[in-house]
Scaffold this motif. Structure first.
Motif, PDB file in Angstrom:
ATOM      1  N   ASP A  63       0.521  -1.525  -0.438  1.00 33.78           N
ATOM      2  CA  ASP A  63      -0.346   0.438   0.112  1.00 33.78           C
ATOM      3  C   ASP A  63       1.291   1.240  -0.021  1.00 33.78           C
ATOM      4  N   LEU A  64       2.332   1.184   0.807  1.00 33.32           N
ATOM      5  CA  LEU A  64       2.613   2.159   0.502  1.00 33.32           C
ATOM      6  C   LEU A  64       3.731   2.681  -0.481  1.00 33.32           C
ATOM      7  N   VAL A  65       3.706   1.306  -1.226  1.00 35.78           N
ATOM      8  CA  VAL A  65       4.912   1.278  -2.328  1.00 35.78           C
ATOM      9  C   VAL A  65       2.847   2.235  -4.050  1.00 35.78           C
ATOM     10  N   ILE A  66       2.516   1.462  -3.400  1.00 30.49           N
ATOM     11  CA  ILE A  66       1.677   1.970  -4.867  1.00 30.49           C
ATOM     12  C   ILE A  66       1.517   3.970  -4.397  1.00 30.49           C
ATOM     13  N   ASN A  67       1.230   3.546  -2.863  1.00 29.58           N
ATOM     14  CA  ASN A  67       0.924   5.369  -2.553  1.00 29.58           C
ATOM     15  C   ASN A  67       2.076   6.160  -3.489  1.00 29.58           C
ATOM     16  N   GLY A  68       3.106   5.691  -3.307  1.00 34.88           N
ATOM     17  CA  GLY A  68       4.114   6.683  -3.431  1.00 34.88           C
ATOM     18  C   GLY A  68       4.488   6.741  -4.315  1.00 34.88           C
ATOM     19  N   SER A  69       4.023   5.318  -5.442  1.00 36.51           N
ATOM     20  CA  SER A  69       3.909   5.546  -6.868  1.00 36.51           C
ATOM     21  C   SER A  69       3.624   7.131  -7.345  1.00 36.51           C
ATOM     22  N   PHE A  70       2.694   7.319  -6.726  1.00 36.03           N
ATOM     23  CA  PHE A  70       2.327   9.208  -7.293  1.00 36.03           C
ATOM     24  C   PHE A  70       3.887   9.915  -7.622  1.00 36.03           C
ATOM     25  N   TRP A  71       4.792   9.689  -7.091  1.00 41.20           N
ATOM     26  CA  TRP A  71       6.314  10.011  -7.394  1.00 41.20           C
ATOM     27  C   TRP A  71       7.165   9.882  -8.561  1.00 41.20           C
ATOM     28  N   VAL A  72       6.814   9.200  -9.483  1.00 42.16           N
ATOM     29  CA  VAL A  72       6.182   8.527 -10.160  1.00 42.16           C
ATOM     30  C   VAL A  72       6.419   8.990 -11.537  1.00 42.16           C
ATOM     31  N   GLY A  73       4.657   8.962 -10.954  1.00 40.13           N
ATOM     32  CA  GLY A  73       3.810   9.733 -11.964  1.00 40.13           C
ATOM     33  C   GLY A  73       4.759  11.586 -12.444  1.00 40.13           C
TER      34      GLY A  73
END
Length: 488
Positions: free
Chosen positions: A160-170
């Motif tokens: 869940d943290l990594v997916i939410n953190g993928s905001f920053w890939v965008g």
């Protein structure tokens, strides 16, 4: 497996569906879930970064010629749309299912972000940003629910943290896109920012195909009495997982859940009962975590480009170069710290990341106020601060999702996203846009200090009253509402 028994209030079904999902090893199916659903945060990061990166270009646009205040208002319009969409689509996700909402919310986003590229006045731009935010906000509630319901318990925190953190890939993609598209001379003066907003629409089209490969949440189907359908989906997931497993099944003690299927829809009344009657402490913790991180993030990031331009003289076409390392630091935080939320535990890690965010921002605010930072060192300081803040913000969504019953999970996420973002996310960009307009470092530093205090208070709340949810099934954390026999 399931069994049925007749009770005074009707037929009760006992099932081991949650246990079967939680004991699975990581598989290609779980990777598909992460990719197909995690794209939401990538798109959100893309949108927010582009809006920040092109703010200078919007001010220089012959068609728009925005002021600093209008840039801040447009950012608030996006956030307002996000909270509105989250409430509406979150309510529908609990009633109609997670999967049906995926296509609807994605199409809303695609249409609105594409329309943004054709804006020729301030009001039309605001309207487009509102509906772009509505699509993204709607995805937050439905997708956070689905992810938590499909991922095995021992991986839930990190995933869940990594997916939410993928905001920053965008965000990184948006920064790179802005660097290329805003180069002087590459495109006509009023065209670069328009093409930039089209990037999200193009990326989102491919997501529709990926999502068609995902099933409905078996846990959601279970509570609706559609046990046979849920059983078939779980059997398919088990077969796919075991066919390519690189580790054994987890040693999770067998447990079963009793469900009393009913025709009624769980909604706002049940949400209020859960918040104020059954789980008031969890509700208070969730509100504090969501509000503090929303103000912290939106206030600073939505005005990132304005700070670089106003105080460090960075031209609009160069802003992306400074956002890129910032985005990398934000993604590395959840990626590297995420596993500790499953091993060390939720409560200590939530408190630690919130506290570190507040302390480090305080130091940064003092250095900024005294003029001791350059554009480069300011970016490095923010990157370190948000290494921890990114994990903290992601853990807020995790906390809300784990704290409340399955039947109202999407609506609960939507409600706290709305309350937190409404209190911190809408006011933040407007406030900081106004503070930057004054040109006074001390005023902006005071704003940073206020955000830091909010995060430190949230750290104390999480440490004292946080939920120890690591490696526990969702049903053991919050008993499903449909496990109670319906009243006559």
């Amino acid at each position: 497996m399931q069994s049925s028994t007749q009770t005074a209030s009707g037929t009760a079904i006992t099932t081991d569906i949650p246990w079967r999902l939680d004991r699975l090893p990581w598989s290609r199916f779980h990777t598909l879930v992460v990719v197909a659903l995690g794209i939401t945060w990538i798109l959100d990061g893309l949108e927010v970064t582009l809006a920040g990166s092109v703010s200078g270009a919007l001010k220089e646009s012959p068609a728009l010629a925005f002021t600093d205040m209008q840039v801040g208002i447009s950012a608030s319009a996006y956030v307002l749309g996000a909270v509105s969409g989250s409430l509406v689509f979150g309510w529908l996700a609990d009633r109609l299912g997670r999967k049906k909402l995926f296509t609807i919310t994605l199409l809303v986003y695609l249409a609105a972000t594409a329309a943004t590229a054709f804006s020729n006045n301030f009001m039309f731009f605001l309207l487009c940003r509102f509906f772009t935010g509505a699509g993204i906000g709607g995805e937050y509630s439905a997708i956070n629910s689905a992810i938590q319901e499909l991922i095995p318990a021992r991986y839930r925190g990190h995933t869940d943290l990594v997916i939410n953190g993928s905001f920053w890939v965008g965000a990184a993609l948006g920064a790179l896109g802005a660097i290329v598209l805003l180069q002087p001379g590459l495109l006509p003066p009023d065209m670069g920012w328009r093409v930039a907003f089209g990037i999200g629409a193009v990326l989102g089209l491919g997501v529709l195909l990926l999502r068609s490969m995902l099933p409905e949440s078996p846990r959601w189907l279970m509570t609706r009495g559609r046990i046979a359908e849920a059983e078939a989906i779980v059997a398919s997931i088990e077969a796919r997982a075991l066919a390519h497993a690189h580790e054994p099944m987890a040693d999770v003690p067998p447990h079963r859940v009793e469900i009393h299927p009913r025709d009624e829809n769980f909604g706002v009344r049940h949400l209020f009962e859960s918040l104020f009657k059954h789980y008031p402490q969890r509700a208070a913790v969730s509100f504090v975590l969501m509000t503090s991180q929303a103000f912290f993030y939106n206030a600073i990031f939505f005005t990132y480009a304005l700070v670089l331009g106003t105080f460090y003289g960075i031209s609009p076409d160069k802003v992306g170069l400074y956002i890129l390392p910032f985005a990398i630091g934000n993604f590395l935080g959840p990626l590297l710290l995420g596993r500790l939320f499953d091993s060390v535990g939720r409560r200590p890690m939530v408190a630690f990341t919130y506290a570190m965010s507040g302390i480090l921002l305080t130091v940064t605010a003092v250095l900024f106020d005294r003029g001791l930072l350059s554009a480069t060192t300011q970016t490095l300081a923010w990157s370190v601060v948000f290494f921890f803040a990114s994990a903290a913000a992601s853990s807020a969504y995790l906390t809300v999702g784990e704290s409340f019953p399955l039947e109202i999970r999407a609506l609960a996420i939507a409600a706290f996203y709305t309350l937190g973002t409404g209190a911190g996310g809408i006011a933040g960009p407007w406030l900081f846009g106004t503070l930057i307009g004054t040109g006074e470092r001390s005023a902006i530093a005071a704003g940073y200090g206020f955000g830091a205090v909010l995060m430190i208070i949230a750290a104390g709340v999480a440490w004292r009253w946080g939920l120890a949810a690591e490696r526990r099934s969702l049903e053991s954390l919050a008993k499903p509402l449909s496990s109670r026999a319906p009243s006559k």
